[in-house]
Design a protein around this motif. Structure first.
Motif, PDB file in Angstrom:
ATOM      1  N   HIS A 219     -17.936   0.275 -13.707  1.00  0.00           N
ATOM      2  CA  HIS A 219     -17.157   1.205 -12.880  1.00  0.00           C
ATOM      3  C   HIS A 219     -17.330   2.621 -13.422  1.00  0.00           C
ATOM      4  CE1 HIS A 219     -14.913  -1.407 -10.102  1.00  0.00           C
ATOM      5  NE2 HIS A 219     -14.977  -2.307 -11.070  1.00  0.00           N
ATOM      6  N   PRO A 220     -17.578   3.585 -12.545  1.00  0.00           N
ATOM      7  CA  PRO A 220     -17.747   4.970 -13.006  1.00  0.00           C
ATOM      8  C   PRO A 220     -16.547   5.462 -13.802  1.00  0.00           C
ATOM      9  CG  PRO A 220     -18.446   4.753 -10.719  1.00  0.00           C
ATOM     10  CD  PRO A 220     -17.766   3.458 -11.090  1.00  0.00           C
ATOM     11  N   VAL A 221     -16.823   6.299 -14.778  1.00  0.00           N
ATOM     12  CA  VAL A 221     -15.776   6.919 -15.587  1.00  0.00           C
ATOM     13  C   VAL A 221     -15.992   8.430 -15.573  1.00  0.00           C
ATOM     14  CG1 VAL A 221     -15.488   4.907 -17.075  1.00  0.00           C
ATOM     15  CG2 VAL A 221     -17.169   6.651 -17.695  1.00  0.00           C
ATOM     16  N   PRO A 222     -14.917   9.214 -15.688  1.00  0.00           N
ATOM     17  CA  PRO A 222     -15.076  10.673 -15.683  1.00  0.00           C
ATOM     18  C   PRO A 222     -16.069  11.116 -16.752  1.00  0.00           C
ATOM     19  CG  PRO A 222     -12.779  10.092 -15.413  1.00  0.00           C
ATOM     20  CD  PRO A 222     -13.496   8.810 -15.707  1.00  0.00           C
ATOM     21  N   THR A 223     -17.046  11.895 -16.316  1.00  0.00           N
ATOM     22  CA  THR A 223     -18.163  12.273 -17.189  1.00  0.00           C
ATOM     23  C   THR A 223     -18.583  13.709 -16.900  1.00  0.00           C
ATOM     24  OG1 THR A 223     -18.983   9.990 -17.191  1.00  0.00           O
ATOM     25  CG2 THR A 223     -20.540  11.708 -17.849  1.00  0.00           C
TER      26      THR A 223
END
Length: 539
Positions: A219-223
């Motif tokens: 799942h995408p994470v803030p980056t």
């Protein structure tokens, strides 16, 4: 030639001599012929299933890829399109032979797309546009919406299938919709139902692709993603295909080559199984329509994984590569994920000579990331810190009036949150809007197919506030360009979401009668001016 499937279509009606996108008449003829071949194939598939024959899922996968090849800015190569048509004919013959062996007599359907490429082009010119333009205006319009929507669904189904996610409901709908096209026994109500069913099926396709992406890549994470570069050899990846990117990252480990994203590949930086590669560095450039300038400035080769491809300039013609359904005559095409030529090209080119810091942007705010702070967001709404949510996104394009979206986001009040997705974000992706209680006011949900994330966020908020999605302090301000945007819009309509603002222009294939239905039932409306729209939304 008659092509009206994208927002930039000539004179707002149709391209009839050559496409504004760069598509030539011979390519248009082959795309038309392929669509007719798929319609005929669909009729055979339906007959086979009606008579108890098992149709392999590979036929569905082929149908999705072939439809995808006719989507805007994907495949410009008549010879590659010929391969799809020949394969379509081969599958049709196999189905007919199966029916014959089972004792079912089937009347020959359609045409025999055989002969030389030149003969096929002539046949395509004779067959023309798939939808009969001489039928009732509103029925024709709904059929066009359906066919264009199918192409969008096919794009997502193709990507999902690569990741092992398939559902026969998608393939059955492809066959049903294609076979029904131009059936004059079907009335307006039938076609309205089919258009909304296309939205339902597209929602399924996006869900499957979301499951594939998050299962494979996390799942995408803030980056934070650098917009600059660092010294060294480089490859630029454009398009949408995360799986191609993953394989390229694996293939370039230890080579000293840094990988950069372009266009809608930007959200890839938020996926844990992609961002873990140390040579996956940053993002170069903006949206697809600026590629001729941006690709020419990039000091390494470019890999185009899906749309949107534009005619390559001479300055980088020999350093751009295509894969999957993407093609341009004379451009090197890579098959079976063999990136050897691409890597060799990168090693032979200069790369960046020095480091450059051009700031950064944040990505990775898909549904898991946003919903992990849902309690905080809900509390901020209740105590008045967040007055409204805007979803501003979709497709970008060259039309100057698209500056509306830049100005709209810049002028949103400080007590509002802006969610975005698709390449439409590049009109404002680097704006510094600040934050509310450490939550950024600008939240990038991902690629266009991550409309699924946006829908899940909206449904979760509606559940939390015990109301319908249309009752939320949420407004959708969308930009469209090609057929994936059509399919997403149909999904929103299927869900009953109302009061959508759409721009920069309305599709040429929507008749006044159909538009009237959309306005009356869904309150869909064109964008106007930033001040007027914000005033109407916020009161």
């Amino acid at each position: 030639m008659f092509c009206n499937q994208c927002e930039q279509t000539s004179r707002g009606v149709a391209c009839t001599i050559a496409g504004v996108c760069g598509k030539k008449a011979d390519t248009a003829a082959m795309q038309d012929l392929l669509l007719h071949a798929l319609k005929d194939l669909s009729t055979y598939v339906i007959k086979a299933r009606e008579n108890g024959l098992v149709v392999d899922k590979g036929v569905g996968r082929f149908t999705a890829e072939a439809l995808f090849a006719t989507l805007t800015n994907v495949n410009f190569d008549p010879a590659r399109l010929q391969e799809y048509i020949i394969k379509c004919q081969q599958i049709k013959i196999e189905l007919k032979e199966g029916l014959d062996k089972a004792g079912y007599q089937v009347t020959k359907v359609g045409f025999e797309p055989i002969g030389t490429l030149e003969e096929m082009i002539q046949r395509g010119e004779q067959k023309g546009y798939l939808v009969d333009l001489d039928q009732n205006e509103d029925i024709r319009s709904l059929q066009e919406i359906l066919v264009h929507g199918l192409k969008g669904v096919a794009a997502y189904a193709h990507h999902a299938a690569i990741l092992g996610r398939e559902d026969d409901r998608l393939y059955r709908f492809f066959y049903e919709a294609l076979a029904a096209t131009n059936d004059r026994d079907k009335d307006l109500s039938f076609w309205l139902d089919m258009v909304l069913k296309c939205g339902e099926i597209n929602l399924l396709a996006m869900e499957m692709l979301d499951d594939g992406n998050t299962s494979y890549f996390g799942h995408p994470v803030p980056t934070s993603v650098p917009l600059g570069h660092k010294a060294g050899k480089s490859i630029l990846v454009s398009g949408h295909d995360l799986y191609d990117l993953k394989l390229l990252l694996e293939a370039t480990q230890g080579t000293g080559i840094n990988i950069y994203t372009h266009g809608e590949m930007l959200p890839a930086h938020g996926y844990p199984e992609l961002k873990k590669y140390p040579h996956f560095y940053g993002h170069f450039g903006t949206a697809w329509q600026n590629q001729k300038q941006e690709f020419a400035e990039f000091p390494g080769p470019i890999l185009m994984t899906t749309n949107c491809l534009l005619e390559p300039k001479d300055s980088y013609f020999n350093s751009i590569f295509t894969t999957g359904p993407v093609a341009w005559p004379g451009v090197q095409h890579l098959t079976n994920s063999n990136f050897g030529m691409l890597i060799d090209k990168a090693l032979s080119m200069p790369g960046f000579s020095e480091d450059s810091d051009r700031g950064s942007v944040m990505v990775g705010f898909a549904r898991n990331a946003v919903l992990s702070v849902a309690d905080k967001i809900i509390e901020m709404v209740k105590n008045g810190e967040v007055r409204h949510f805007f979803l501003v996104g979709g497709c970008d394009g060259a039309r100057s009036s698209r500056s509306y979206y830049t100005d709209f986001v810049k002028n949103t009040p400080q007590d509002t949150l802006v969610l975005t997705l698709g390449c439409g974000k590049f009109r404002f992706f680097d704006q510094k809007l600040g934050s509310i209680q450490e939550i950024p006011r600008l939240l990038d949900l991902g690629q266009c197919n991550d409309a699924y994330s946006a829908i899940q966020i909206a449904l979760a908020l509606a559940n939390a506030f015990d109301c319908g999605v249309n009752d939320l302090p949420l407004s959708l301000v969308l930009s469209w360009f090609e057929q994936k945007a059509v399919s997403i819009l149909l999904s929103l309509l299927y869900l009953g979401i109302k009061d959508i603002r759409l721009g920069p222009t309305l599709p040429a294939f929507i008749s006044p009668g159909v538009l009237d239905v959309l306005v009356k039932n869904f309150d869909i409306k064109p964008i106007s001016s930033v001040d007027a729209d914000l005033a109407a939304i916020l009161g």
